[in-house]
Motif scaffolding. Structure first.
Motif, PDB file in Angstrom:
ATOM      1  N   ILE A   1      12.687  -4.349 -61.781  1.00 51.42           N
ATOM      2  CA  ILE A   1      13.483  -5.581 -61.696  1.00 51.42           C
ATOM      3  C   ILE A   1      12.565  -6.785 -61.458  1.00 51.42           C
ATOM      4  O   ILE A   1      12.730  -7.849 -62.068  1.00 51.42           O
ATOM      5  CB  ILE A   1      14.533  -5.463 -60.579  1.00 51.42           C
ATOM      6  CG1 ILE A   1      15.582  -4.403 -60.944  1.00 51.42           C
ATOM      7  CG2 ILE A   1      15.207  -6.805 -60.326  1.00 51.42           C
ATOM      8  CD1 ILE A   1      16.550  -4.074 -59.820  1.00 51.42           C
ATOM      9  N   ALA A   2      11.574  -6.616 -60.590  1.00 53.14           N
ATOM     10  CA  ALA A   2      10.653  -7.716 -60.289  1.00 53.14           C
ATOM     11  C   ALA A   2       9.858  -8.130 -61.518  1.00 53.14           C
ATOM     12  O   ALA A   2       9.539  -9.308 -61.706  1.00 53.14           O
ATOM     13  CB  ALA A   2       9.712  -7.314 -59.156  1.00 53.14           C
ATOM     14  N   ARG A   3       9.529  -7.158 -62.372  1.00 55.87           N
ATOM     15  CA  ARG A   3       8.728  -7.459 -63.571  1.00 55.87           C
ATOM     16  C   ARG A   3       9.577  -7.958 -64.732  1.00 55.87           C
ATOM     17  O   ARG A   3       9.038  -8.470 -65.716  1.00 55.87           O
ATOM     18  CB  ARG A   3       7.974  -6.212 -64.026  1.00 55.87           C
ATOM     19  CG  ARG A   3       6.895  -5.723 -63.085  1.00 55.87           C
ATOM     20  CD  ARG A   3       6.032  -4.666 -63.765  1.00 55.87           C
ATOM     21  NE  ARG A   3       6.827  -3.529 -64.206  1.00 55.87           N
ATOM     22  CZ  ARG A   3       7.013  -2.410 -63.492  1.00 55.87           C
ATOM     23  NH1 ARG A   3       6.459  -2.330 -62.285  1.00 55.87           N
ATOM     24  NH2 ARG A   3       7.726  -1.414 -63.961  1.00 55.87           N
ATOM     25  N   SER A   4      10.874  -7.798 -64.669  1.00 54.56           N
ATOM     26  CA  SER A   4      11.735  -7.987 -65.838  1.00 54.56           C
ATOM     27  C   SER A   4      12.008  -9.436 -66.203  1.00 54.56           C
ATOM     28  O   SER A   4      12.379  -9.728 -67.340  1.00 54.56           O
ATOM     29  CB  SER A   4      13.077  -7.286 -65.597  1.00 54.56           C
ATOM     30  OG  SER A   4      13.792  -7.943 -64.542  1.00 54.56           O
ATOM     31  N   GLY A   5      11.861 -10.348 -65.266  1.00 47.09           N
ATOM     32  CA  GLY A   5      12.235 -11.734 -65.511  1.00 47.09           C
ATOM     33  C   GLY A   5      13.711 -12.003 -65.312  1.00 47.09           C
ATOM     34  O   GLY A   5      14.208 -13.093 -65.641  1.00 47.09           O
ATOM     35  N   LEU A   6      14.435 -11.025 -64.764  1.00 46.56           N
ATOM     36  CA  LEU A   6      15.864 -11.212 -64.516  1.00 46.56           C
ATOM     37  C   LEU A   6      16.120 -12.192 -63.375  1.00 46.56           C
ATOM     38  O   LEU A   6      17.204 -12.775 -63.284  1.00 46.56           O
ATOM     39  CB  LEU A   6      16.518  -9.862 -64.186  1.00 46.56           C
ATOM     40  CG  LEU A   6      16.653  -8.876 -65.359  1.00 46.56           C
ATOM     41  CD1 LEU A   6      17.073  -7.504 -64.856  1.00 46.56           C
ATOM     42  CD2 LEU A   6      17.648  -9.399 -66.387  1.00 46.56           C
ATOM     43  N   TYR A   7      15.124 -12.352 -62.499  1.00 47.16           N
ATOM     44  CA  TYR A   7      15.278 -13.256 -61.362  1.00 47.16           C
ATOM     45  C   TYR A   7      14.124 -14.266 -61.352  1.00 47.16           C
ATOM     46  O   TYR A   7      13.040 -14.007 -61.893  1.00 47.16           O
ATOM     47  CB  TYR A   7      15.289 -12.477 -60.047  1.00 47.16           C
ATOM     48  CG  TYR A   7      16.534 -11.641 -59.836  1.00 47.16           C
ATOM     49  CD1 TYR A   7      17.692 -12.206 -59.329  1.00 47.16           C
ATOM     50  CD2 TYR A   7      16.545 -10.293 -60.169  1.00 47.16           C
ATOM     51  CE1 TYR A   7      18.839 -11.450 -59.142  1.00 47.16           C
ATOM     52  CE2 TYR A   7      17.690  -9.517 -59.996  1.00 47.16           C
ATOM     53  CZ  TYR A   7      18.829 -10.109 -59.482  1.00 47.16           C
ATOM     54  OH  TYR A   7      19.968  -9.362 -59.311  1.00 47.16           O
ATOM     55  N   SER A   8      14.362 -15.387 -60.727  1.00 47.68           N
ATOM     56  CA  SER A   8      13.326 -16.416 -60.606  1.00 47.68           C
ATOM     57  C   SER A   8      12.250 -15.947 -59.633  1.00 47.68           C
ATOM     58  O   SER A   8      12.508 -15.088 -58.775  1.00 47.68           O
ATOM     59  CB  SER A   8      13.942 -17.720 -60.081  1.00 47.68           C
ATOM     60  OG  SER A   8      14.348 -17.564 -58.723  1.00 47.68           O
ATOM     61  N   PRO A   9      11.038 -16.495 -59.736  1.00 48.93           N
ATOM     62  CA  PRO A   9       9.977 -16.124 -58.792  1.00 48.93           C
ATOM     63  C   PRO A   9      10.396 -16.316 -57.333  1.00 48.93           C
ATOM     64  O   PRO A   9      10.056 -15.497 -56.473  1.00 48.93           O
ATOM     65  CB  PRO A   9       8.828 -17.060 -59.180  1.00 48.93           C
ATOM     66  CG  PRO A   9       9.045 -17.330 -60.629  1.00 48.93           C
ATOM     67  CD  PRO A   9      10.527 -17.390 -60.797  1.00 48.93           C
ATOM     68  N   HIS A  10      11.117 -17.391 -57.055  1.00 51.26           N
ATOM     69  CA  HIS A  10      11.551 -17.634 -55.674  1.00 51.26           C
ATOM     70  C   HIS A  10      12.482 -16.528 -55.205  1.00 51.26           C
ATOM     71  O   HIS A  10      12.361 -16.029 -54.070  1.00 51.26           O
ATOM     72  CB  HIS A  10      12.244 -18.990 -55.573  1.00 51.26           C
ATOM     73  CG  HIS A  10      12.676 -19.337 -54.184  1.00 51.26           C
ATOM     74  ND1 HIS A  10      13.893 -18.920 -53.644  1.00 51.26           N
ATOM     75  CD2 HIS A  10      12.052 -20.038 -53.199  1.00 51.26           C
ATOM     76  CE1 HIS A  10      13.984 -19.354 -52.411  1.00 51.26           C
ATOM     77  NE2 HIS A  10      12.889 -20.041 -52.109  1.00 51.26           N
ATOM     78  N   ASP A  11      13.433 -16.126 -56.045  1.00 52.18           N
ATOM     79  CA  ASP A  11      14.360 -15.055 -55.671  1.00 52.18           C
ATOM     80  C   ASP A  11      13.636 -13.727 -55.487  1.00 52.18           C
ATOM     81  O   ASP A  11      13.974 -12.941 -54.597  1.00 52.18           O
ATOM     82  CB  ASP A  11      15.446 -14.907 -56.735  1.00 52.18           C
ATOM     83  CG  ASP A  11      16.467 -16.044 -56.682  1.00 52.18           C
ATOM     84  OD1 ASP A  11      16.522 -16.719 -55.638  1.00 52.18           O
ATOM     85  OD2 ASP A  11      17.177 -16.251 -57.685  1.00 52.18           O
ATOM     86  N   ILE A  12      12.644 -13.474 -56.341  1.00 52.46           N
ATOM     87  CA  ILE A  12      11.866 -12.233 -56.209  1.00 52.46           C
ATOM     88  C   ILE A  12      11.155 -12.203 -54.863  1.00 52.46           C
ATOM     89  O   ILE A  12      11.179 -11.200 -54.136  1.00 52.46           O
ATOM     90  CB  ILE A  12      10.851 -12.117 -57.364  1.00 52.46           C
ATOM     91  CG1 ILE A  12      11.580 -11.900 -58.687  1.00 52.46           C
ATOM     92  CG2 ILE A  12       9.879 -10.961 -57.104  1.00 52.46           C
ATOM     93  CD1 ILE A  12      10.682 -11.958 -59.895  1.00 52.46           C
ATOM     94  N   ALA A  13      10.514 -13.326 -54.516  1.00 56.85           N
ATOM     95  CA  ALA A  13       9.810 -13.386 -53.228  1.00 56.85           C
ATOM     96  C   ALA A  13      10.783 -13.288 -52.061  1.00 56.85           C
ATOM     97  O   ALA A  13      10.548 -12.546 -51.094  1.00 56.85           O
ATOM     98  CB  ALA A  13       9.003 -14.681 -53.153  1.00 56.85           C
TER      99      ALA A  13
END
Length: 774
Positions: A195-207
């Motif tokens: 999920i983190a690599r997929s681009g489904l979420y923004s960098p801020h949301d991933i962090a």
């Protein structure tokens, strides 16, 4: 051929379907892989039919074990050819999204694998259900019904890692043979990573979200799962590095807020599971990625990290009678991870108080490991130490840190490096040379003069032969290239020795060897003519020989070295080589900026250093261009086939025009005069009657256009009118050059436009056409 027969396809498929439920695990796995590949590679209609049968069986099955097998077949297909499953992905997600803890372990793992595959290979299709899939991953990661993580007594979060950090190197890992829920958590980690690599979420949301979830699970009790969590977090932070550099993203702030808890939980995991060497290694991978994302992110936690760093670096790396080769290798790998963290940590521009204390506490560990016998450890130590020296030098210039206490350490490290310059280990030899060069460049005025001279002389010794010249002499160039802390008198004293060393290198076939010899010349020239005075004429001869090997594209380093050595060459010698050199340089065609700049620098230096040779150099440039133009004109005239276009030698004209401008630029600079266009106007005001006249006019126009674009010319209405007159020339080459030059001239001096327009409209018979030209 087999797949074109529908009956055969059905038969093969039925056989494979029977094997995917085989009692033997190896047979079952092989059958799943073969069936997936079979569906992918059979022709379209047959493939759709085969896929349909598999999907129908999946929808109809009631047993979890059978469903898992069919789902794994679909996973195999999705990984090899995602477009084949696009129609059924939404249906599968709808059917499997509502996982519960009552699900069979195998079923839960399989569904997590399916989601991981879909996230990786069918990202757009899972986007509408991303939050639900993310929730599945988080719940799986927390799934440990047989253990209570909320009991604080079970997890020691004290900051002390213990003095035995570097001594517990056993291969055992924690395993609970009666608990098999760990692989569900492992599947959850892998899904989160996807999920983190997929681009489904923004960098801020991933962090903010994925990062927080992973940190909370650093307390994981199973080593294999904890290792996957730490590795995933390190990868996630590494991927967020570019976003962290953008202050608007807010990623750096999130990571900064998370860092203290991350460090605390990592240290607690190390203390509570001391035999997990992988946890220790991955801890430093996480630390390194955090520092890469924000250089000072760990400054508030460095005092807590210091004990585990010093313990790891001080661990004995020899495999004695009580140690196995395996445990020795584990220690070595851990040291390399620690040294990589230190290398990353010192790649910063300033030093905080906490960072200074950390560096003071760990510098001796670098020295100790510089003498290590373990593979790659000394090389990594010198690399980290070189970065530390650069950082200390910057800190000293900023007056943010007193570096005197590091000088004995730097000298000791340098002496150790000096003893290793002849090693057979290429990586180590390279790193020690770089370290010596860095110490001299950054600390040359701090260490004793005798030590500095000794170290610099070492960088002139090719102990391993000429093949090692680029590394050794490259470090020498690094040490003396300005700006450097190395005192000038030391460089001047060593110059004769290094000039003797590089003399035979000019005649080598290796481009890298020749280049480093030329770079030595350039660097020495920065210390005044006395460093090259005794060898200037000889070096010039060598450089001309290098240029003659590839006159169309001479190395930029050769042109730069020529410019550097010019002030030390006698005028008599320069006069004797002028004709040959200009003939070579007239053929030069440069396309890259570095070579073009180097060629201009060469002619500027000649004009500046040899005013008495100006006429001969200018005449040589003009003569060589005229000869080139005459050959072009003859070829065009002799060509009877109109379809064959003889190309105008524009590269040669560019070379000649820029060379003559640079020559006069250096000359005017040496004379203290303003740049004047008199010599160009004498060419531009030539009437293009003969072929030679045309060549002169084209050269003058091209050179004048370049000078105008640089703002070197004084405004002249008469010159603008003359350029306009050339546009009416019957010679197309003159017209083209005049149009380009006039455009650049008027663009730089718009006030000339009025006079030009008045001249163009003065005659009724020519006014319309002239106005059109404007």
């Amino acid at each position: 051929q087999v797949a074109t027969d529908s009956e055969v396809v059905n038969q093969i498929q039925e056989v494979l379907l029977s094997f995917i439920s085989h009692s033997n695990l190896s047979v079952r796995r092989r059958a799943i892989a073969v069936l997936g590949a079979f569906v992918v590679h059979v022709p379209g209609e047959q493939s759709e039919k085969a896929l349909g049968i598999i999907f129908q069986r999946y929808e109809a099955c009631t047993r979890a074990s059978e469903k898992c097998i069919l789902l794994r077949v679909l996973v195999t297909i999705a990984r090899q050819c995602p477009e084949r499953v696009t129609k059924i992905v939404p249906s599968i997600i709808d059917r499997e999204i509502n996982l519960t803890e009552e699900c069979d372990r195998e079923e839960r793992m399989t569904v997590l694998l399916v989601f991981e595959t879909f996230v990786q290979h069918c990202t757009e299709l899972v986007a509408p259900r991303r939050n639900e899939i993310y929730t599945c991953a988080v719940e799986a990661l927390k799934y440990d019904p047989n253990y209570n993580y909320d009991d604080e007594d079970d997890m020691d979060t004290g900051s002390e890692a213990g003095d035995d950090f570097g001594d517990e190197y056993e291969d055992d890992i924690y395993e609970d043979d009666e608990d098999d829920t760990w692989d569900v958590r492992l599947s959850g980690v892998k899904l989160l990573a996807a999920i983190a690599r997929s681009g489904l979420y923004s960098p801020h949301d991933i962090a903010q979200h994925i990062g927080t979830v992973l940190i909370a699970r650093f307390r994981e009790r199973e080593d294999v799962v904890r290792a996957e969590i730490l590795a995933t977090y390190a990868t996630v932070v590494g991927a967020l590095g570019e976003s962290a550099a953008d202050s608007a993203s807010g990623v750096a702030e999130v990571l900064q807020q998370q860092a203290p808890e991350a460090v605390t939980l990592i240290l607690a995991a190390i203390k509570n599971y001391p035999r997990s060497t992988e946890t220790k290694q991955l801890a430093f991978a996480v630390f390194a990625q955090l520092v890469l994302a924000k250089y000072d992110i760990l400054d508030g936690s460095l005092s807590e990290i210091t004990p585990i760093v010093t313990a790891a670096l001080s661990a004995d790396d020899t495999s004695g009678t009580l140690q196995t080769a395996s445990s020795s290798l584990i220690k070595t790998n851990l040291k390399l991870d620690v040294l990589e963290f230190l290398r990353v940590l010192v790649q910063r521009s300033s030093v905080s108080d906490s960072a200074a204390e950390f560096l003071i506490a760990t510098k001796d560990g670098l020295r100790e490991n510089a003498s290590s016998k373990a593979f790659q450890v000394p090389s990594a130590s010198f690399t980290a130490a070189a970065g530390l020296v650069k950082l200390l030098s910057n800190a000293a210039h900023q007056s943010s840190m007193e570096v005197a206490q590091f000088v004995p350490w730097a000298e000791d490290m340098a002496q150790c490096a000096a003893s290793l310059t002849g090693t057979d280990d290429q990586d180590l030899r390279s790193s020690v040379n770089v370290f010596i060069g860095t110490v001299l460049q950054k600390f040359g005025d701090h260490i004793s003069a005798s030590t500095a001279q000794q170290l610099l002389l070492i960088l002139t010794e090719l102990k391993g032969g000429i093949v090692h010249a680029p590394a050794v002499l490259g470090a020498f160039v690094q040490a003396i290239s300005k700006p450097t802390a190395l005192p000038q008198e030391i460089v001047v004293d060593v110059a004769p020795s290094v000039l003797q060393v590089i003399d035979p290198l000019f005649r080598q076939g290796s481009a890298s060897v020749v280049t480093v010899a030329l770079n030595v010349v350039k660097a020495l020239a920065g210390y005044g003519t006395e460093t090259l005075a005794s060898a200037g004429d000889h070096i010039l001869t060598n450089i001309i020989a290098i240029i003659s090997k590839s006159p169309e594209s001479p190395p930029a380093s050769a042109l730069q070295a020529f410019a550097a050595v010019c002030p030390t060459v006698s005028e008599e010698n320069m006069r004797s080589v002028t004709a040959k050199l200009l003939k070579l340089l007239s053929a030069t065609t440069v396309y890259d900026g570095q070579s073009a700049e180097a060629l201009g620098e060469l002619f500027e230096t000649v004009g500046r250093s040899f005013p008495g040779l100006m006429d001969s150099w200018k005449d040589g440039i003009i003569e060589n261009w005229s000869q080139t133009h005459a050959r072009y004109y003859k070829q065009r005239k002799d060509s009877s086939n109109e379809a064959i276009q003889v190309p105008f030698p524009t590269a040669m004209l560019t070379n000649a025009a820029k060379s003559i401008n640079s020559l006069y630029t250096g000359f005017y600079e040496a004379q203290g005069q303003q740049w004047t266009s008199e010599f160009l106007e004498s060419l531009v005001f030539t009437s293009p009657r003969s072929t030679e006249d045309i060549a002169l006019v084209c050269l003058g126009l091209r050179a004048l256009g370049y000078a105008a674009s640089q703002g070197w010319l004084a405004q002249s209405d008469q010159l603008a009118v003359q350029l306009d007159a050339h546009i009416q020339s019957k010679h197309d080459d003159v017209r083209d050059e005049a149009a380009a030059a006039l455009g650049k001239y008027v663009g730089s001096y718009p006030a000339t436009f009025a006079a030009l327009f008045a001249s163009a409209t003065a005659s009724d018979s020519e006014g319309a056409s002239a106005s059109g030209r404007l």
